[in-house]
Scaffold this motif. Structure first.
Motif: not given
Length: 389
Positions: A365-389
């Motif tokens: 649950g730790i945001p992975g982006n750095l808005p000052d580097a990417t220009g995003a408006s805020h820090a967000v979780l990165l990536g889509d989680l796919h659970h193995a069945l």
């Protein structure tokens, strides 16, 4: 947590895979590299990826088949690495970028495509997989790149030195790391203030133009310049480098990102046309294109950094190009230029390690982006989680 990170970069020269053990969270993060390897694409698959990257039209059924074929190769890389070093708890897969359009080019939001869908990797490996890391940052108005600066800040910052960590993949990108007061790492406010000083952006071409030129000049017999030896036998045409540095991307302020859409085959053809009047030998042309990468990096630092770094830490495939290393040092004579191997981080596996960490952060649950580097408006979780069945 035991994690495998996977990535194939802009050069499309294979899947870099790293098996790591991770503990801690951010600035207390600890990484043990258990094993790493690069797994080459089958020749026809690599050729097809490059054709798509160059803009060749593709039908939706063929795109779906390509997506699955890339996912299969990524899954096989993860399976092979586990066969060598044991099972893992998590896979982080960047996938293969085939299209990247930063925001502001006719649209408010950027758009990026990384093939090799995570759900297929999770299904084939029977391991939870995180993929599609760039989309969330772009949805927040960011460039979707570079994503590695916050990881570099946690792992490679120094208490005394200003550092630039310069990745040399197909495209070059930098993370600027000011000195970090290690004795205050347990103070959240101090660390938050430090993160706001970290910067990152794409500097321009890394290996992409050099590799394309090698392929062209060798009539398809070579795909890269081993150790930079061919370029080292030539002479740089400085006037051409200065002409090429006038390209708009080099003068646009960060945050910014780029890819083969700009620095690809069409760009090389324009470079070849510009060079025709100089009657350069193949070695001279390679030396000049190699110097463009070095000069663009130096120009980027001199133009956009608050100060020049004390140290430049090279990583990625281009860090093995000795001539490129020498040219970067020549353009930045007051800086100590080294590779990440010199400070304990494997240069060839560094990007794969980064996506293992981003996957780990996603599960924590730790945001992975750095808005000052990417220009995003805020820090967000990165990536889509796919659970193995």
């Amino acid at each position: 947590m035991r994690v495998i990170g996977l990535i194939s970069g802009t050069s499309v020269d294979g899947i870099d895979a790293a098996w790591v053990t991770l503990t801690g969270t951010t600035f207390d993060l600890s990484v043990e590299v258990v094993g790493s390897a690069t797994y080459a694409y089958p020749d026809e698959l690599r050729s097809q990826i490059l054709r798509v990257c160059h803009g060749e039209p593709i039908s939706l059924p063929d795109l779906a088949a390509l997506d699955d074929a890339i996912a299969h190769q990524f899954a096989q890389a993860a399976i092979a690495l586990q066969a060598a070093h044991g099972p893992v708890d998590l896979i982080g897969s960047h996938g293969q970028t085939v299209f990247h359009r930063p925001p502001g080019q006719g649209a408010d939001l950027g758009y990026t495509v990384q093939l090799g869908r995570g759900e297929a990797i999770a299904h084939q490996t029977h391991c939870t997989t995180v993929s599609n890391f760039r989309a969330a940052d772009m949805a927040a108005g960011g460039q979707g790149a570079p994503l590695v600066p916050p990881i570099d800040a946690c792992l490679l910052s120094h208490p005394k030195y200003h550092r630039c960590v310069q990745n040399l993949g197909g495209i070059g990108n930098v993370a600027y790391l000011p000195p970090r007061p290690l004795q205050q790492t347990d103070h959240p406010e101090t660390l938050a203030a430090y993160r706001q000083q970290v910067r990152g952006w794409d500097t321009g071409p890394g290996n992409v133009l050099i590799d394309l030129a090698v392929y062209h000049l060798s009539n398809g017999q070579q795909t890269y310049d081993q150790d930079g030896a061919w370029a080292a036998s030539g002479t740089v045409q400085d006037a051409l480098v200065e002409q090429w540095l006038q390209q708009d991307f080099f003068h646009a302020p960060p945050p910014k990102s780029t890819g083969r859409e700009l620095f690809g085959q069409a760009y090389l053809e324009q470079c070849l046309a510009d060079a025709a009047a100089y009657h350069l030998s193949p070695a001279d042309l390679l030396a000049t294109l190699t110097d463009l990468t070095a000069a663009s990096i130096a120009h980027s630092y001199q133009t956009f950094l608050p100060c020049l770094p004390d140290q430049v830490v090279l990583c990625g495939g281009g860090s093995r190009n000795r001539y490129l290393h020498q040219r970067i040092q020549a353009h930045l004579p007051t800086c100590e230029v080294m590779t990440s191997d010199d400070i304990g981080m494997p240069a060839d596996a560094k990007e794969a390690i980064a996506f293992a960490i981003l996957a780990y952060w996603r599960t924590q649950g730790i945001p992975g982006n750095l808005p000052d580097a990417t220009g995003a408006s805020h820090a967000v979780l990165l990536g889509d989680l796919h659970h193995a069945l």
